[in-house]
Design a protein around this motif. Structure first.
Motif, mmCIF file in Angstrom:
data_model
loop_
_atom_site.group_PDB
_atom_site.id
_atom_site.type_symbol
_atom_site.label_atom_id
_atom_site.label_comp_id
_atom_site.label_asym_id
_atom_site.label_seq_id
_atom_site.Cartn_x
_atom_site.Cartn_y
_atom_site.Cartn_z
ATOM 1 N N LEU A 30 75.272 61.572 9.030
ATOM 2 C CA LEU A 30 74.032 60.894 8.692
ATOM 3 C C LEU A 30 74.201 60.066 7.424
ATOM 4 N N CYS A 33 70.046 58.670 1.809
ATOM 5 C CA CYS A 33 68.704 58.112 1.656
ATOM 6 C C CYS A 33 68.746 56.719 1.069
ATOM 7 N N VAL A 49 63.629 58.613 4.979
ATOM 8 C CA VAL A 49 63.962 60.036 5.110
ATOM 9 C C VAL A 49 62.696 60.844 4.878
ATOM 10 N N LEU A 57 63.065 71.485 13.751
ATOM 11 C CA LEU A 57 62.898 70.142 14.277
ATOM 12 C C LEU A 57 62.123 70.202 15.582
ATOM 13 N N LYS A 225 71.014 64.805 16.367
ATOM 14 C CA LYS A 225 70.141 65.931 16.042
ATOM 15 C C LYS A 225 71.021 67.114 15.687
ATOM 16 N N GLN A 229 68.495 71.014 10.602
ATOM 17 C CA GLN A 229 68.878 70.173 9.471
ATOM 18 C C GLN A 229 68.292 68.767 9.534
ATOM 19 N N SER A 230 68.539 68.040 10.616
ATOM 20 C CA SER A 230 68.091 66.652 10.629
ATOM 21 C C SER A 230 68.050 66.100 12.040
ATOM 22 N N THR A 232 67.958 62.052 13.595
ATOM 23 C CA THR A 232 68.072 60.663 13.192
ATOM 24 C C THR A 232 67.714 59.736 14.344
ATOM 25 N N ILE A 250 65.271 59.370 9.320
ATOM 26 C CA ILE A 250 65.874 60.704 9.335
ATOM 27 C C ILE A 250 64.780 61.729 9.061
ATOM 28 N N LEU A 251 64.632 62.693 9.954
ATOM 29 C CA LEU A 251 63.662 63.776 9.794
ATOM 30 C C LEU A 251 64.376 65.019 9.269
ATOM 31 N N ARG A 252 63.772 65.646 8.260
ATOM 32 C CA ARG A 252 64.342 66.882 7.713
ATOM 33 C C ARG A 252 63.266 67.957 7.665
ATOM 34 N N VAL A 269 64.804 62.600 -0.296
ATOM 35 C CA VAL A 269 63.900 62.064 0.718
ATOM 36 C C VAL A 269 63.019 61.025 0.030
#
Length: 538
Positions: A30, A33, A49, A57, A225, A229-230, A232, A250-252, A269
Motif C-alpha cells: 500500500l 498517506c 486514508v 473491514l 484487502k 489492516q487495510s 485499498t 485506503i480504509l483502515r 491518516v
C-alpha cells in the motif's frame, strides 16, 4: 418473471445467514498517506486514508459490506457498486433525495404497485460486462431467487432488510426492468440504492472467491484487502458519471477513538471518523476541519418486551423518564449529539418538536415502577457494541445510563461485544448474549426502517413488540404517496410508540468526522453516507 412468496413487512428466515468472514488477499504494497501520485486507473488527486470506527473491514461482495452496517455501506458498498437509484449527497442543508443511478428514469402504475425502470445506457461493469436488464435480473436472482444457481444466502440475508416489499421482477426488454410490489409502497426507490449489482460474468467466473475480486459498476474498484489492516480502492476510469478525482482510497479499521485521533495527528491518516468528544475543539484549534451534521439516527436500547419486568410498558416508560439525556449530550458528548425526546429523529418527516415528551423525571419513573410492582427496582442485562458506525462512544455512554438507572433501583449488567458480532445476531433476529436489551445505532432513512424495527412479524423487531395498532399505522404510512399524509402517519406511529415504549430512546448522533487540511472538496451531508468522488488530497 420471478415471483417471490413474501408479503409486506415480513423479514424472511434467510436474513439469519451468518456474516461472511473477511478474507486475506495478497496484493501490492500500500502507498503511504498523502502525495499526488496516480495509478494506471486512478486520478491524480492524492491518496485519501480513512480511519474507520469498525474493528473489521467491511465485506466486499454485493451485500457483504453490510457486515459493518452503515460504515460498510458508506465506504465500500456505495463505492464499488451501484443500485437502480442512489441518494443525492451534494447538500449539507437538506435531507438526501433519491435520484437516478443505474436506472435513468422510472414510472409507476396507476395502482402504485408496478415500477418500470429505463436503464442507463452505455454502462459497463469494471470487467467490461455490459449493464442491461439481464444483469439486473441476475443481481436480483442472486439475492431473492433460491432456485438460482448463483443465489447467495449470506448476501441475501444481509440485504434482506431492503427487498421484502418486492413481489416479482422481470426483464421487459434489453434496457427496461420492472418491479412489482406486494402492495402499494411509496418508498421502493429509497430502498433500491442498497440492492446493488455485481458483474454476472465475475460472479460466474469466481464463485466463492468473488469477494477477493469484487466487480461492480461503482466509482471505485478494489485493488487490495489485507484482513484487519487495510482495504485499498482506486477510481473506476470508466465510471458512467466520470472518474473520481482522488488517486487512491485506503480504509483502515481503528475501533478506538483515541487511536484514530492519534493516527490523524501523526499523519498516518487524513480522515478520522468519530473523534472523542473531548478532542473536537483541540482538533479545530490545531487546524483540522471538523464536520458535523444531524441526520436520521437514533442511539437507543431495544428492550426485549417478552422478558421479566420489561414486559410491562410502565416499566419501559419508567426507564425513559429516569435518564438525563441533556446531561449526556452536554457533559459526555460535548454537543456531538442531540437529546432525543421521541422516536422520530429531528431531521425526519413527521417530526414535531412539541412531541418531544421524554424528559428527565426520576420521581415519575419511581412512581411508574411502583405501579408496575417494582418499587425497589430490578436487575437486567444489556448487550452493547464497543465501536462501530453511529455508536459514538458506547462504553462511557452506557456506563452513564447504568448510573442513571441505578438511582431508581434498576441494576444493569453491561455486556460489551464487537460490533460485527452484535450486528450478526441482530440480522439473525436476536438480542446478543441472551440479554434483556441491546444497544444499537439505528436510523429511519430509508423509511422502511420503521417496518423493520416495529412491525409484529419483522425479523428485525428483535424486541418482539406485537402491536396491531402499529401494524395498521405502518400499512397506512407506506401505502400513501401523498407527502402530507405520510407525515401524519409517521406522527401517529410516534404517538403509539410513546405508549408502547419498546426502546430506551436516548440521543441522536451529529456524525462528527475530522479531515486534515490537505483534504479538499468534502461536503458533509445530512446522511450517514458520503460522496468520495469529488475529493482531492494535496
Amino acid at each position: 418473471m420471478r415471483r417471490l412468496n413474501r408479503r409486506f413487512g415480513h423479514r424472511p428466515a434467510r436474513v439469519g445467514a451468518s456474516v461472511a468472514a473477511a478474507v486475506l488477499v495478497t496484493m501490492p504494497t500500500l502507498a503511504a498517506c498523502g502525495g499526488t501520485s496516480s495509478t494506471a486507473s486512478g486520478g491524480s488527486g492524492g491518496t485519501l486514508v480513512i480511519a474507520m470506527t469498525a474493528a473489521n473491514l467491511p465485506g466486499t461482495t454485493a451485500g457483504g459490506f453490510e457486515s459493518e452496517g452503515w460504515e460498510g455501506e458508506r465506504f465500500v458498498g456505495f463505492q464499488l457498486y451501484d443500485g437502480l437509484t442512489k441518494y443525492d449527497l451534494s447538500s449539507s442543508t437538506t435531507n438526501p433525495a433519491v435520484q437516478p443511478d443505474l436506472a435513468e428514469s422510472w414510472t409507476v402504475s396507476a395502482d402504485h404497485q408496478t415500477w418500470t425502470f429505463k436503464l442507463r445506457p452505455n454502462v459497463k461493469f469494471q470487467d467490461g460486462t455490459p449493464w442491461n436488464a439481464d444483469a439486473a435480473v441476475f443481481g436480483f436472482d442472486r439475492l431473492m431467487n433460491k432456485k438460482s444457481p448463483y443465489y447467495d444466502q449470506a448476501d441475501a440475508g444481509l440485504l434482506g432488510f431492503y427487498d421484502t416489499t418486492i413481489a416479482s421482477y422481470k426483464k421487459v426488454d434489453d434496457m427496461t426492468f420492472a418491479i412489482t410490489t406486494h402492495t402499494p409502497y411509496a418508498y421502493l426507490t429509497a430502498d433500491l440504492p442498497f440492492l446493488v449489482f455485481p458483474s454476472p460474468t465475475a460472479v460466474k467466473k469466481d464463485g466463492k472467491s468473488f469477494a477477493d475480486h469484487p466487480v461492480g459498476t461503482g466509482p471505485f474498484k478494489m485493488v487490495s484487502k489485507v484482513t484487519g489492516q487495510s482495504l485499498t480502492m482506486v477510481p473506476n476510469p470508466d465510471y458512467w458519471a466520470g472518474p473520481a478525482k482522488v488517486a487512491k482510497v485506503i480504509l483502515r479499521p481503528i475501533p478506538d477513538a483515541t487511536a484514530r485521533v492519534a493516527a490523524l495527528r501523526s499523519g498516518d491518516v487524513n480522515w478520522a471518523e468519530f473523534p472523542t468528544p473531548d478532542d473536537v475543539q483541540p482538533l479545530k484549534d490545531a487546524g483540522f476541519n471538523v464536520f458535523e451534521n444531524p441526520y436520521s439516527h437514533l442511539w437507543p436500547w431495544i428492550f426485549d418486551v417478552t422478558k421479566g419486568p420489561l414486559k410491562d410498558a410502565r416499566v419501559r416508560q419508567a426507564l425513559n423518564y429516569a435518564i438525563d439525556r441533556q446531561s449526556m449530550v452536554t457533559n459526555l458528548l460535548k454537543g456531538t449529539g442531540v437529546a432525543a425526546g421521541q422516536y422520530i429523529p429531528q431531521t425526519d418527516i413527521g417530526y414535531t418538536k412539541a412531541n418531544d415528551a421524554l424528559t428527565n423525571d426520576p420521581a415519575k419513573a419511581k412512581q411508574l415502577l411502583t405501579e408496575a410492582g417494582y418499587p425497589n427496582g430490578f436487575s437486567m442485562t444489556l448487550a452493547y457494541p464497543t465501536s462501530g458506525s453511529g455508536n459514538m462512544i458506547p462504553g462511557p455512554m452506557n456506563e452513564f445510563l447504568q448510573a442513571e438507572l441505578a438511582q431508581i433501583g434498576v441494576k444493569v449488567k453491561l455486556i460489551p461485544l464487537e460490533w460485527s458480532t452484535l450486528l450478526s445476531d441482530y440480522y439473525a433476529g436476536k438480542v446478543s448474549a441472551n440479554a434483556n436489551a441491546v444497544c444499537i445505532s439505528l436510523g429511519f432513512l430509508p423509511q422502511d426502517g420503521w417496518a423493520a424495527y416495529f412491525q409484529s412479524d419483522s425479523l428485525f423487531n428483535v424486541g418482539h413488540l406485537k402491536d396491531p395498532v402499529l401494524d395498521s399505522l405502518l400499512r397506512t404510512a407506506y401505502s400513501t404517496f401523498d407527502r402530507a399524509k405520510q407525515g401524519a402517519a409517521f406522527d401517529a406511529l410516534n404517538a403509539q410508540l410513546m405508549k408502547d415504549m419498546p426502546w430506551l430512546v436516548v440521543v441522536s448522533d451529529n456524525n462528527p468526522r475530522v479531515l486534515a487540511r490537505s483534504v479538499h472538496g468534502f461536503v458533509q451531508p445530512r446522511a450517514v453516507w458520503v460522496d468520495l468522488t469529488k475529493l482531492t488530497v494535496s
